[in-house]
Motif scaffolding. Structure first.
Motif, mmCIF file in Angstrom:
data_model
loop_
_atom_site.group_PDB
_atom_site.id
_atom_site.type_symbol
_atom_site.label_atom_id
_atom_site.label_comp_id
_atom_site.label_asym_id
_atom_site.label_seq_id
_atom_site.Cartn_x
_atom_site.Cartn_y
_atom_site.Cartn_z
ATOM 1 N N SER A 1 56.031 31.364 -11.065
ATOM 2 C CA SER A 1 56.429 32.580 -10.277
ATOM 3 C C SER A 1 55.091 32.912 -9.466
ATOM 4 C CB SER A 1 56.639 33.641 -11.249
ATOM 5 O OG SER A 1 57.811 33.456 -11.997
ATOM 6 N N ALA A 2 54.057 32.877 -9.836
ATOM 7 C CA ALA A 2 52.649 33.038 -8.958
ATOM 8 C C ALA A 2 52.723 32.111 -7.875
ATOM 9 C CB ALA A 2 51.626 33.029 -9.832
ATOM 10 N N GLN A 3 52.977 30.809 -8.163
ATOM 11 C CA GLN A 3 52.778 29.808 -7.075
ATOM 12 C C GLN A 3 54.099 30.150 -5.978
ATOM 13 O OE1 GLN A 3 53.041 25.975 -9.447
ATOM 14 N NE2 GLN A 3 51.001 25.658 -8.859
ATOM 15 N N LYS A 4 55.206 30.566 -6.513
ATOM 16 C CA LYS A 4 56.432 30.867 -5.693
ATOM 17 C C LYS A 4 55.925 31.843 -4.678
ATOM 18 C CE LYS A 4 61.240 32.385 -5.579
ATOM 19 N NZ LYS A 4 62.325 32.705 -6.374
ATOM 20 N N ILE A 5 55.406 32.838 -5.325
ATOM 21 C CA ILE A 5 55.213 34.211 -4.428
ATOM 22 C C ILE A 5 53.969 33.770 -3.535
ATOM 23 C CG2 ILE A 5 54.109 36.347 -4.583
ATOM 24 C CD1 ILE A 5 55.735 36.605 -7.449
ATOM 25 N N GLY A 6 53.046 32.713 -3.892
ATOM 26 C CA GLY A 6 51.817 32.653 -3.180
ATOM 27 C C GLY A 6 52.344 31.715 -2.123
ATOM 28 N N GLU A 7 53.254 30.832 -2.201
ATOM 29 C CA GLU A 7 53.642 29.974 -1.159
ATOM 30 C C GLU A 7 54.449 30.508 -0.256
ATOM 31 O OE1 GLU A 7 54.568 26.892 1.363
ATOM 32 O OE2 GLU A 7 53.193 26.973 -0.348
ATOM 33 N N LEU A 8 55.244 31.773 -0.635
ATOM 34 C CA LEU A 8 56.014 32.466 0.475
ATOM 35 C C LEU A 8 55.069 33.341 1.155
ATOM 36 C CD1 LEU A 8 59.255 33.596 -1.798
ATOM 37 C CD2 LEU A 8 59.208 32.026 0.390
ATOM 38 N N ALA A 9 54.070 33.735 0.558
ATOM 39 C CA ALA A 9 53.157 34.540 1.138
ATOM 40 C C ALA A 9 52.427 33.899 2.364
ATOM 41 C CB ALA A 9 52.071 35.247 0.259
ATOM 42 N N ARG A 10 52.094 32.459 1.865
ATOM 43 C CA ARG A 10 51.249 31.849 2.867
ATOM 44 C C ARG A 10 52.197 31.465 4.149
ATOM 45 N NH1 ARG A 10 51.091 26.677 4.738
ATOM 46 N NH2 ARG A 10 52.900 26.003 3.277
ATOM 47 N N GLN A 11 53.433 31.018 3.900
ATOM 48 C CA GLN A 11 54.488 31.025 4.914
ATOM 49 C C GLN A 11 54.561 32.017 5.747
ATOM 50 O OE1 GLN A 11 58.124 29.266 3.563
ATOM 51 N NE2 GLN A 11 57.266 27.525 2.590
ATOM 52 N N GLY A 12 54.538 33.305 5.137
ATOM 53 C CA GLY A 12 54.819 34.666 5.743
ATOM 54 C C GLY A 12 53.620 34.913 6.748
ATOM 55 N N ARG A 13 52.177 34.545 6.220
ATOM 56 C CA ARG A 13 51.292 34.597 7.198
ATOM 57 C C ARG A 13 51.179 33.893 8.163
ATOM 58 N NH1 ARG A 13 48.905 35.112 1.894
ATOM 59 N NH2 ARG A 13 48.134 32.653 1.879
ATOM 60 N N LEU A 14 51.592 32.555 7.942
ATOM 61 C CA LEU A 14 51.679 31.459 9.418
ATOM 62 C C LEU A 14 52.796 31.794 10.269
ATOM 63 C CD1 LEU A 14 51.482 28.148 7.582
ATOM 64 C CD2 LEU A 14 49.743 29.166 8.906
#
Length: 228
Positions: free
Chosen positions: A48-61
């Motif tokens: 769950s943490a990886q999922k949120i982190g990946e979505l956050a990374r894509q959000g920043r880009l």
């Protein structure tokens, strides 16, 4: 790939989600993440943490590059739109101008015919307007005369009533004074019994014979002067 750990049971009380079920569903359908992911990540679930982190990374880009890409696409679209609009405007204006020239010729021909017709219509309208104005004038003259008679009559009635009201004022005042005097007499009797001093209570008299006579003469003179 890091395996997910087994999250423990969350004991903190969630007061919000039961009251915002619709918004909770929108969070998942619109943004691809749910409060379950949040809870699991908070309790140590790595997936769950990886999922949120990946979505956050894509959000920043997306936040950094999406506006620039959108601006570039917008400039391409605007340029293409302006080019095609210019060509369209040239052709449309050419067509409109040709139609306007043809309409101008037609309108001049029609206006020439209308001019003759309207002169005849205007002469007929003048005859009818004169007749209507004569009728209106006769009615207004009769209305004004009758209104003047009625206004004079109503003013006379109002004036006479006002004079009568004024002549009655001493009598009305006397009624109030008599009532006040009687009240004072009763209060004096109740308060002092046999020691009551009624002779110390003043009784107002607004209608002595001399005053009534004087008022009668004055009102008679005023009525005579006003033509009553």
């Amino acid at each position: 790939m890091v395996k997910s750990s087994n999250p423990g049971k969350l004991t903190l009380k969630n007061h919000v989600t039961p009251k915002a079920g619709k918004i909770n569903r929108v969070l998942k359908t619109k943004f691809g993440v749910s409060l379950d992911d949040f809870t699991n990540a908070m309790m140590g679930d790595v997936s769950s943490a990886q999922k949120i982190g990946e979505l956050a990374r894509q959000g920043r880009l997306s936040a950094e590059f999406a506006p620039k890409l959108a601006q570039a696409y917008q400039e391409i679209i605007n340029g293409s739109t302006a080019y095609n609009k210019a060509i369209s405007e040239i052709l449309v204006n050419a067509g409109k101008s040709a139609i306007e020239i043809d309409k101008a010729v037609m309108n001049a021909t029609l206006a020439n015919t209308q001019y003759g017709h309207k002169r005849s219509e205007l002469a007929a309208e003048l005859i009818n307007a004169r007749h209507t104005e004569n009728q209106r004038h006769n009615y207004q003259m009769n209305y004004t005369q009758i209104k003047g008679y009625i206004d004079a009559y109503l003013v006379g009635v109002d004036n006479q009533a006002n004079l009568i009201d004024q002549s009655n004022r001493p009598g009305i005042k006397q009624l109030s004074a008599d009532e006040t005097y009687k009240t004072k007499i009763v209060n004096e009797a109740l308060n002092r019994g046999d020691d009551a001093r009624f002779d110390l209570i003043t009784q107002k008299n607004y209608q002595p014979n001399t005053v009534r006579g004087l008022l009668a003469e004055k009102f008679t003179a005023i009525k005579s002067a006003l033509g009553f």
